[in-house]
Design a protein around this motif. Structure first.
Motif, PDB file in Angstrom:
ATOM      1  N   ASP A   1       0.837  -1.209   0.000  1.00  0.00           N
ATOM      2  CA  ASP A   1       0.000   0.000   0.000  1.00  0.00           C
ATOM      3  C   ASP A   1       0.868   1.253   0.000  1.00  0.00           C
ATOM      4  O   ASP A   1       0.642   2.200  -0.767  1.00  0.00           O
ATOM      5  CB  ASP A   1      -0.906   0.025   1.237  1.00  0.00           C
TER       6      ASP A   1
ATOM      7  N   ASP B   1      -2.177   1.212 -11.424  1.00  0.00           N
ATOM      8  CA  ASP B   1      -3.124   0.188 -10.968  1.00  0.00           C
ATOM      9  C   ASP B   1      -3.060   0.058  -9.455  1.00  0.00           C
ATOM     10  O   ASP B   1      -1.985   0.132  -8.851  1.00  0.00           O
ATOM     11  CB  ASP B   1      -2.801  -1.161 -11.613  1.00  0.00           C
TER      12      ASP B   1
ATOM     13  N   ASN C   1      -3.971  -2.034  -5.783  1.00  0.00           N
ATOM     14  CA  ASN C   1      -4.218  -3.375  -5.252  1.00  0.00           C
ATOM     15  C   ASN C   1      -5.607  -3.428  -4.620  1.00  0.00           C
ATOM     16  O   ASN C   1      -6.323  -2.421  -4.555  1.00  0.00           O
ATOM     17  CB  ASN C   1      -3.119  -3.783  -4.263  1.00  0.00           C
ATOM     18  N   ASP C   2      -6.000  -4.583  -4.158  1.00  0.00           N
ATOM     19  CA  ASP C   2      -7.370  -4.768  -3.660  1.00  0.00           C
ATOM     20  C   ASP C   2      -7.701  -3.834  -2.496  1.00  0.00           C
ATOM     21  O   ASP C   2      -8.802  -3.281  -2.425  1.00  0.00           O
ATOM     22  CB  ASP C   2      -7.585  -6.229  -3.229  1.00  0.00           C
ATOM     23  N   ASN C   3      -6.760  -3.658  -1.591  1.00  0.00           N
ATOM     24  CA  ASN C   3      -7.015  -2.800  -0.427  1.00  0.00           C
ATOM     25  C   ASN C   3      -7.198  -1.342  -0.841  1.00  0.00           C
ATOM     26  O   ASN C   3      -8.119  -0.659  -0.387  1.00  0.00           O
ATOM     27  CB  ASN C   3      -5.858  -2.918   0.582  1.00  0.00           C
TER      28      ASN C   3
ATOM     29  N   LYS D   1      -8.064  -0.275  -3.765  1.00  0.00           N
ATOM     30  CA  LYS D   1      -9.279  -0.128  -4.576  1.00  0.00           C
ATOM     31  C   LYS D   1     -10.453   0.283  -3.701  1.00  0.00           C
ATOM     32  O   LYS D   1     -11.286   1.104  -4.079  1.00  0.00           O
ATOM     33  CB  LYS D   1      -9.603  -1.431  -5.301  1.00  0.00           C
ATOM     34  N   LYS D   2     -10.518  -0.296  -2.505  1.00  0.00           N
ATOM     35  CA  LYS D   2     -11.606   0.045  -1.570  1.00  0.00           C
ATOM     36  C   LYS D   2     -11.437   1.464  -1.034  1.00  0.00           C
ATOM     37  O   LYS D   2     -12.401   2.220  -0.924  1.00  0.00           O
ATOM     38  CB  LYS D   2     -11.617  -0.948  -0.407  1.00  0.00           C
TER      39      LYS D   2
ATOM     40  N   LYS E   1     -10.314   1.347  -9.490  1.00  0.00           N
ATOM     41  CA  LYS E   1      -9.353   0.300  -9.820  1.00  0.00           C
ATOM     42  C   LYS E   1      -7.975   0.867 -10.114  1.00  0.00           C
ATOM     43  O   LYS E   1      -6.975   0.174  -9.981  1.00  0.00           O
ATOM     44  CB  LYS E   1      -9.846  -0.499 -11.032  1.00  0.00           C
ATOM     45  N   GLU E   2      -7.947   2.149 -10.535  1.00  0.00           N
ATOM     46  CA  GLU E   2      -6.682   2.741 -10.948  1.00  0.00           C
ATOM     47  C   GLU E   2      -6.735   4.258 -10.805  1.00  0.00           C
ATOM     48  O   GLU E   2      -7.800   4.860 -10.652  1.00  0.00           O
ATOM     49  CB  GLU E   2      -6.354   2.355 -12.395  1.00  0.00           C
TER      50      GLU E   2
END
Length: 671
Positions: free
Chosen positions: A566, A592, A594-596, A598-599, A604-605
């Motif tokens: 992160d 881009d 990462n999943d964390n 993104k929230k 997404k980017e």
């Protein structure tokens, strides 16, 4: 009858203007004179000194009236003196806010500038009209016109050297029989057409007056306490006129500014905001609405702001101070701070004026006030030093003594130029009286506050820390923690960035003078007349990029709880957002997440690139200024702090996502 109305702005040798605003006040005075004086008049309006010089070389006007503001008073005095020297039958009048509330000081100003015939007090429209009529009735005899005892004027009779005041009358438009609508619009009449050019900013007025009594403000006296409103349809007609002209003539103009001191606070403002949105939808103008928001009715301010297109308005929360004792001493009222946090959740940008060296303010209360506002969602600060203005309670000797106020002269940034009228070439440099010390703020504390203000400008105003803030918000950590750590580190450790702060401190000391400042024509004033805060902001971002990034990186790591992925991505966003010198062809980036993340970023980017405005301004700067030092002085002034880094777009456009999806599909098919 030839009449000249001038609201000048300083102009460089290559024609660059100190400000880009339309001279609305002289437009209103002009329209009122034309509508109410029965004799034929020819009125010419001027903002550019060079154009006024050209006019005066071929014309001898009967009357010249100057809109007098602090940042052009010396320029006005130069022109009025030269006009009177060429033709002593030309009547000269000064109106506007730069007039003392002390009658003795106004008398002294007239005696020191005996080329000025009249000072106009209060609203100018009716008084200006009365001067014109009296001058006509007295066969263009200036001394007889003075003896007409025109209300709300100050003059000095030449024969007996006696002051003539003309008495006081309430000539506030909208208070008596004459309504604001009785002033024809200088926009729809076409009077403002000569001021349309790329990058200029129309000023509009939807009301007059301010119910507050701030001691540092020229609208803080009882005279301005009654608020009067224009008909909302008039404001819409003006907006439509401006939008159509921009579209027809393909003028690069994006901004409109409202001069109302409390925009968005009144019931009538809902109508105004609806009109702005209608014009935005039809003409895509204005893209930005600048204003000073109200000091009460937070729900209404929020409601009105949400009417406009997202991102087109920044609510200017002029809090000035967060210290309760200071607010009491300056008779100030602020919006509740929670309103700013509410606005932030609605995606509304907020902007706050914070003044340094107000009565009872200390180093600690000043710094803590800024940090508190950061935690409550303020996106940007204007770091103002308190100026002792004419026409305010603060200028009175008793007030100055009570709070131990000390002032020095300082050159007003960008308000300098060399002018030549009647073969009298002279450098005109405007100055202001800055409060640098009070009985609660020693001079060294003043300097320390200035250095903290610069750090706030670099790390916060530019939005450089915004990716970190988003992460802190997700962890329920207050935003100011990161800036506190940076400030503490610089105070306690050796760091190359301290060299910038020390240079800034030296420049801040060096710009202050016990005596008023005057300069010869051959002196290079770029260094003296530059906006020091903006100049050192630019120097910091361009010359200390690595140190700034390292400082953010080391100060923020603990908040990521050793989540290196992160932290690395967030730091990559920050690093790629820096401008690369003065090149308008700056690289764009897509990062881009990462999943964390993104929230946290709700995407997404992230896209990082120059906006169209940034490209235009950088291109303008490169064409206007050849020297690197000029660019450094002017860059932040033209771009503003918001645009000193690349735009970080957290909402990738649908077009980009579609293009990316097509590219991904093509790649799969090729595989």
């Amino acid at each position: 009858m030839k009449i000249v109305l001038a609201l000048l702005a300083h102009e460089s040798e290559n024609g660059t203007m100190q400000n880009r605003y339309f001279p609305l006040s002289i437009g209103l005075v002009s329209e009122f004179i034309k509508a109410n004086v029965k004799s034929p008049v020819e009125i010419s309006l001027f903002k550019k000194p060079s154009k006024l010089v050209s006019y005066l070389e071929n014309n001898d006007p009967d009357i010249v009236m100057f809109g007098n503001y602090m940042w052009i008073e010396k320029l006005n005095c130069y022109f009025s003196k030269q006009i009177k020297k060429k033709n002593n039958k030309t009547l000269i009048a000064f109106g506007g806010p730069n007039l003392s509330i002390d009658a003795f000081k106004n008398e002294n100003f007239l005696r020191e500038n005996n080329h000025i015939d009249f000072l106009i007090e209060g609203d100018g429209e009716i008084v200006a009209k009365n001067i014109v009529e009296a001058f006509i009735e007295n066969n263009k005899d200036i001394e007889k016109t003075k003896l007409s005892n025109i209300p709300n004027t100050i003059s000095i009779e030449k024969k007996n050297n006696k002051v003539i005041t003309g008495g006081k009358e309430d000539f506030r438009i909208g208070v008596g029989d004459i309504k604001l609508e009785n002033i024809p619009s200088p926009y729809t009449s076409g009077a403002m057409d000569i001021f349309f050019e790329d990058g200029s900013i129309p000023l509009l007025e939807s009301n007059r007056g301010c119910p507050y009594s701030c001691s540092f403000c020229q609208q803080g006296t009882a005279y301005f306490s009654r608020v009067r409103y224009y008909d909302d349809k008039r404001v819409k007609d003006e907006l439509v006129y401006i939008a159509k002209k921009i579209k027809k003539e393909k003028i690069k103009m994006n901004i409109v500014e409202f001069t109302d001191p409390n925009f968005g606070m009144y019931k009538n403002d809902i109508l105004i905001f609806n009109h702005i949105r209608e014009v935005q939808d039809e003409y895509t103008y204005p893209k930005e609405v600048w204003c000073s928001s109200g000091k009460s009715q937070p729900d209404r301010i929020m409601e009105t702001a949400k009417i406009l297109k997202k991102g087109s308005i920044m609510i200017r929360a002029t809090v000035q101070s967060m210290n309760e004792e200071t607010l009491k001493n300056v008779a100030r009222k602020n919006l509740p701070v929670n309103i700013f946090k509410n606005m932030a959740t609605e995606g509304i940008e907020t902007y706050s004026d914070v003044m340094l060296a107000l009565p009872s303010e200390t180093k600690e209360t000043h710094i803590e006030g800024i940090l508190h506002l950061i935690d409550n969602g303020i996106d940007e600060f204007s770091m103002l030093q308190t100026i002792l203005l004419k026409g305010t309670e603060m200028e009175q000797d008793e007030y100055i003594k009570k709070y131990g106020i000390k002032t020095k002269h300082r050159v007003i940034p960008e308000c300098d130029g060399i002018y030549n009228l009647n073969e009298n070439e002279k450098r005109i440099t405007e100055t202001e009286k800055i409060i640098y010390e009070t009985n609660t703020l020693p001079f060294q504390d003043y300097l320390d506050c200035r250095k903290f203000n610069l750090l706030t400008m670099i790390f916060h105003n530019t939005r450089l820390l915004r990716p970190i803030y988003k992460y802190l918000d997700s962890k329920n950590i207050i935003r100011s923690e990161i800036l506190r750590k940076i400030y503490k580190h610089l105070n306690e450790n050796k760091n190359p960035l301290n060299n910038l702060l020390l240079s800034f401190e030296d420049a801040t000391k060096g710009e202050l003078s016990e005596k008023d400042l005057f300069f010869s024509n051959d002196l290079d004033l770029d260094e003296i007349a530059s906006n020091k805060m903006f100049k050192f902001l630019t120097l910091g971002l361009l010359n200390y990029k690595e140190q700034i990034i390292d400082l953010i990186k080391s100060s923020s790591l603990e908040y990521f709880e050793n989540n290196k992925s992160d932290h690395s991505i967030v730091m990559d966003i920050i690093e790629k957002s820096f401008l690369n010198d003065y090149n308008e062809n700056q690289e764009s980036h897509i990062i881009d997440l990462n999943d964390n993340l993104k929230k946290i970023f709700n995407n997404k980017e992230i896209e990082i690139k120059l906006t169209k405005f940034q490209k235009e301004q950088i291109d303008f700067l490169r064409k206007q200024y050849n020297k690197r030092s000029d660019m450094e002085s002017k860059m932040a002034y033209h771009l503003r702090p918001l645009n000193m880094i690349k735009n970080i777009d957290y909402e990738i456009s649908s077009e980009h996502l579609l293009t990316k999806k097509i590219s991904e599909n093509l790649a799969k098919n090729l595989d």
